[in-house]
Scaffold this motif. Structure first.
Motif, PDB file in Angstrom:
ATOM      1  N   THR A   1       0.836  -1.191   0.000  1.00 57.98           N
ATOM      2  CA  THR A   1       0.000   0.000   0.000  1.00 57.98           C
ATOM      3  C   THR A   1       0.875   1.247   0.000  1.00 57.98           C
ATOM      4  OG1 THR A   1      -1.737   1.203   1.212  1.00 57.98           O
ATOM      5  CG2 THR A   1      -0.122   0.015   2.515  1.00 57.98           C
ATOM      6  N   THR A   2       0.283   2.353  -0.429  1.00 62.81           N
ATOM      7  CA  THR A   2       0.955   3.648  -0.327  1.00 62.81           C
ATOM      8  C   THR A   2       0.323   4.513   0.751  1.00 62.81           C
ATOM      9  OG1 THR A   2      -0.483   4.567  -2.042  1.00 62.81           O
ATOM     10  CG2 THR A   2       1.621   3.623  -2.760  1.00 62.81           C
ATOM     11  N   ASP A   3      -0.685   3.983   1.436  1.00 65.03           N
ATOM     12  CA  ASP A   3      -1.428   4.727   2.457  1.00 65.03           C
ATOM     13  C   ASP A   3      -0.791   4.515   3.829  1.00 65.03           C
ATOM     14  OD1 ASP A   3      -3.211   5.854   4.220  1.00 65.03           O
ATOM     15  OD2 ASP A   3      -4.994   4.927   3.344  1.00 65.03           O
ATOM     16  N   PRO A   4      -0.172   5.548   4.416  1.00 58.32           N
ATOM     17  CA  PRO A   4       0.518   5.383   5.705  1.00 58.32           C
ATOM     18  C   PRO A   4      -0.416   5.100   6.870  1.00 58.32           C
ATOM     19  CG  PRO A   4       0.478   7.685   5.066  1.00 58.32           C
ATOM     20  CD  PRO A   4      -0.034   6.920   3.882  1.00 58.32           C
ATOM     21  N   SER A   5      -1.721   5.305   6.677  1.00 59.67           N
ATOM     22  CA  SER A   5      -2.664   5.044   7.768  1.00 59.67           C
ATOM     23  C   SER A   5      -3.076   3.572   7.842  1.00 59.67           C
ATOM     24  CB  SER A   5      -3.921   5.908   7.604  1.00 59.67           C
ATOM     25  OG  SER A   5      -4.671   5.507   6.461  1.00 59.67           O
ATOM     26  N   VAL A   6      -2.727   2.781   6.834  1.00 60.04           N
ATOM     27  CA  VAL A   6      -3.109   1.365   6.795  1.00 60.04           C
ATOM     28  C   VAL A   6      -2.177   0.547   7.686  1.00 60.04           C
ATOM     29  CG1 VAL A   6      -3.303  -0.691   5.343  1.00 60.04           C
ATOM     30  CG2 VAL A   6      -4.133   1.518   4.509  1.00 60.04           C
ATOM     31  N   THR A   7      -2.736  -0.235   8.582  1.00 64.41           N
ATOM     32  CA  THR A   7      -1.941  -1.126   9.430  1.00 64.41           C
ATOM     33  C   THR A   7      -2.523  -2.537   9.383  1.00 64.41           C
ATOM     34  OG1 THR A   7      -3.251  -0.627  11.417  1.00 64.41           O
ATOM     35  CG2 THR A   7      -1.300   0.731  11.007  1.00 64.41           C
ATOM     36  N   TYR A   8      -1.666  -3.500   9.599  1.00 64.01           N
ATOM     37  CA  TYR A   8      -2.070  -4.898   9.676  1.00 64.01           C
ATOM     38  C   TYR A   8      -1.522  -5.489  10.970  1.00 64.01           C
ATOM     39  CZ  TYR A   8      -3.043  -4.436   4.668  1.00 64.01           C
ATOM     40  OH  TYR A   8      -3.536  -4.029   3.451  1.00 64.01           O
ATOM     41  N   SER A   9      -2.303  -6.358  11.591  1.00 67.72           N
ATOM     42  CA  SER A   9      -1.889  -6.985  12.838  1.00 67.72           C
ATOM     43  C   SER A   9      -1.447  -8.421  12.578  1.00 67.72           C
ATOM     44  CB  SER A   9      -3.051  -6.974  13.836  1.00 67.72           C
ATOM     45  OG  SER A   9      -2.654  -7.539  15.067  1.00 67.72           O
ATOM     46  N   ALA A  10      -0.381  -8.836  13.241  1.00 63.84           N
ATOM     47  CA  ALA A  10       0.108 -10.213  13.136  1.00 63.84           C
ATOM     48  C   ALA A  10       0.371 -10.752  14.541  1.00 63.84           C
ATOM     49  CB  ALA A  10       1.390 -10.272  12.310  1.00 63.84           C
ATOM     50  N   ASN A  11       0.059 -12.032  14.738  1.00 66.47           N
ATOM     51  CA  ASN A  11       0.243 -12.673  16.038  1.00 66.47           C
ATOM     52  C   ASN A  11       1.470 -13.570  16.047  1.00 66.47           C
ATOM     53  OD1 ASN A  11      -2.097 -11.505  17.103  1.00 66.47           O
ATOM     54  ND2 ASN A  11      -3.380 -13.191  16.377  1.00 66.47           N
ATOM     55  N   PHE A  12       2.087 -13.674  17.215  1.00 64.92           N
ATOM     56  CA  PHE A  12       3.248 -14.529  17.426  1.00 64.92           C
ATOM     57  C   PHE A  12       3.043 -15.296  18.725  1.00 64.92           C
ATOM     58  CE2 PHE A  12       4.401 -10.825  14.993  1.00 64.92           C
ATOM     59  CZ  PHE A  12       5.003 -11.387  13.869  1.00 64.92           C
ATOM     60  N   ARG A  13       3.544 -16.502  18.788  1.00 63.70           N
ATOM     61  CA  ARG A  13       3.188 -17.431  19.855  1.00 63.70           C
ATOM     62  C   ARG A  13       4.381 -17.748  20.753  1.00 63.70           C
ATOM     63  NH1 ARG A  13       1.128 -20.946  16.669  1.00 63.70           N
ATOM     64  NH2 ARG A  13       2.860 -22.415  16.608  1.00 63.70           N
ATOM     65  N   VAL A  14       4.173 -17.577  22.055  1.00 62.54           N
ATOM     66  CA  VAL A  14       5.144 -17.976  23.079  1.00 62.54           C
ATOM     67  C   VAL A  14       4.666 -19.283  23.698  1.00 62.54           C
ATOM     68  CG1 VAL A  14       6.218 -17.355  25.272  1.00 62.54           C
ATOM     69  CG2 VAL A  14       5.811 -15.595  23.529  1.00 62.54           C
ATOM     70  N   ASN A  15       5.599 -20.188  23.925  1.00 59.00           N
ATOM     71  CA  ASN A  15       5.247 -21.548  24.317  1.00 59.00           C
ATOM     72  C   ASN A  15       6.025 -21.989  25.564  1.00 59.00           C
ATOM     73  OD1 ASN A  15       4.203 -24.360  23.686  1.00 59.00           O
ATOM     74  ND2 ASN A  15       6.403 -24.736  23.542  1.00 59.00           N
ATOM     75  N   LEU A  16       5.411 -22.853  26.357  1.00 62.11           N
ATOM     76  CA  LEU A  16       6.084 -23.506  27.475  1.00 62.11           C
ATOM     77  C   LEU A  16       6.321 -24.957  27.104  1.00 62.11           C
ATOM     78  CD1 LEU A  16       7.103 -23.502  30.443  1.00 62.11           C
ATOM     79  CD2 LEU A  16       4.767 -24.169  31.107  1.00 62.11           C
ATOM     80  N   SER A  17       7.588 -25.314  26.871  1.00 55.59           N
ATOM     81  CA  SER A  17       7.948 -26.695  26.554  1.00 55.59           C
ATOM     82  C   SER A  17       8.295 -27.420  27.850  1.00 55.59           C
ATOM     83  CB  SER A  17       9.159 -26.726  25.607  1.00 55.59           C
ATOM     84  OG  SER A  17       8.824 -26.191  24.349  1.00 55.59           O
ATOM     85  N   SER A  18       7.517 -28.446  28.150  1.00 58.28           N
ATOM     86  CA  SER A  18       7.705 -29.140  29.419  1.00 58.28           C
ATOM     87  C   SER A  18       6.869 -30.413  29.423  1.00 58.28           C
ATOM     88  CB  SER A  18       7.259 -28.243  30.587  1.00 58.28           C
ATOM     89  OG  SER A  18       5.879 -27.935  30.458  1.00 58.28           O
TER      90      SER A  18
END
Length: 310
Positions: A61-78
């Motif tokens: 996009t060329t529109d500076p007001s446009v945003t997108y959200s992305a998720n990232f996952r933290v995990n407990l290995s046990s």
């Protein structure tokens, strides 16, 4: 240990990640022979590619007001969940990206701080659970599909001193990409002659064919008959728009079958019509008109296709 060593370890351990690699964590001098006796480790458990990073892509996009959200996952290995909440602090790690660029892939750029809203967060893995997500907003305006951008997040602390931070997967490297203007889902109206004689168009037409981004002007999509497993590479001449068959601003393109370029012939004029161009309609949707022959051991395979963006 230096970040580069962590990257190299992660790249060689990817195949084992989904089993016990994140518990057999040499970075904390732990060797696990019995899963039931393994320690508690905080990590990122989204599987990276062979180069050690995951990907997130957004519409260019060329529109500076446009945003997108992305998720990232933290995990407990046990072997077991904890019976108490666990706070995990994640921090932006530009140094990790700079070391990756210097030692692994110099084609990457550090994603500018103006293109995201993240610096640090503390997330909570609830008692009895293993995972939690955090969200980052990205502003892709001005980013190019021709460039490679990277951001990294590192786990820096946990609220329980008995929960260790993974040396292999304590940092999440993320390639941030933008799609080109042609990227998306298309309806394919196909005409395909197998071996130059047998009409197998019914095998090809579909209402949901993906056009993927290779660069700002190159698209990858399945060859006319997807069952073959080949791909078209379509490169659009965006520098010379013209009027073609009444479509203003139309753009010619070249098309080949990936890896079979020497076996392809493009037909720009066929049956009294102009082919191998695209245009954008009044609703902003793109349409591609493609005509070419790919010759294999079973003969010449002729395609005359319309692609309409959904």
């Amino acid at each position: 240990m230096k970040t580069l060593n962590k990257i190299l370890i992660a790249m060689t351990a990817v195949a084992l990640m989904v089993t016990t690699s994140c518990l057999d964590d040499s970075m904390v001098d732990i060797e696990v022979e019995n899963f039931a006796g393994s320690p508690y480790i905080a990590d990122f458990n989204e599987l990276p590619n062979s180069a050690g990073y995951i990907k997130r892509s957004f519409q260019g996009t060329t529109d500076p007001s446009v945003t997108y959200s992305a998720n990232f996952r933290v995990n407990l290995s046990s072997p077991w969940q904890l019976d108490e909440d666990l706070q995990v602090t994640v921090r932006l790690d530009e140094q990790a990206v700079q070391e990756y660029i210097a030692n692994v892939d110099p084609e990457f750029q550090v994603l500018s701080a103006s293109k995201h809203n993240f610096s640090e967060t503390t997330v909570t893995i609830p008692a009895g659970e293993r995972e939690v997500e955090f969200s980052v907003d990205f502003s892709p305006a001005g980013l190019s599909a021709d460039d490679k951008y990277m951001i990294a997040f590192s786990i820096v602390s946990t609220s329980n001193p008995d929960v260790l931070i993974s040396g292999n997967y304590g940092t999440q490297y993320v390639q941030i990409g933008v799609t080109n203007i042609f990227h998306g889902s298309y309806t394919l109206d196909a005409y395909w002659l197998y071996g130059g004689a047998t009409d197998y168009s019914f095998l090809c037409s579909t209402d949901d064919l993906a056009f993927g981004t290779v660069s700002s002007r190159t698209i990858i999509t399945s060859y006319t008959y997807p069952g073959w497993g080949y791909n078209y590479l379509i490169t659009v001449d965006m520098d010379n728009p013209q009027t073609i068959e009444g479509h203003e601003g139309a753009m010619k393109f070249t098309v080949t079958v990936e890896g079979r370029e020497d076996a392809c012939e493009q037909h720009d004029d066929y049956n009294g019509e102009v082919w191998n161009y695209c245009y954008q309609d009044e609703n902003g949707k793109y349409h591609f008109k493609l005509c070419q022959t790919y010759t294999s051991g079973s003969g010449p395979h002729f395609s005359a296709n319309w692609y309409h963006q959904n």
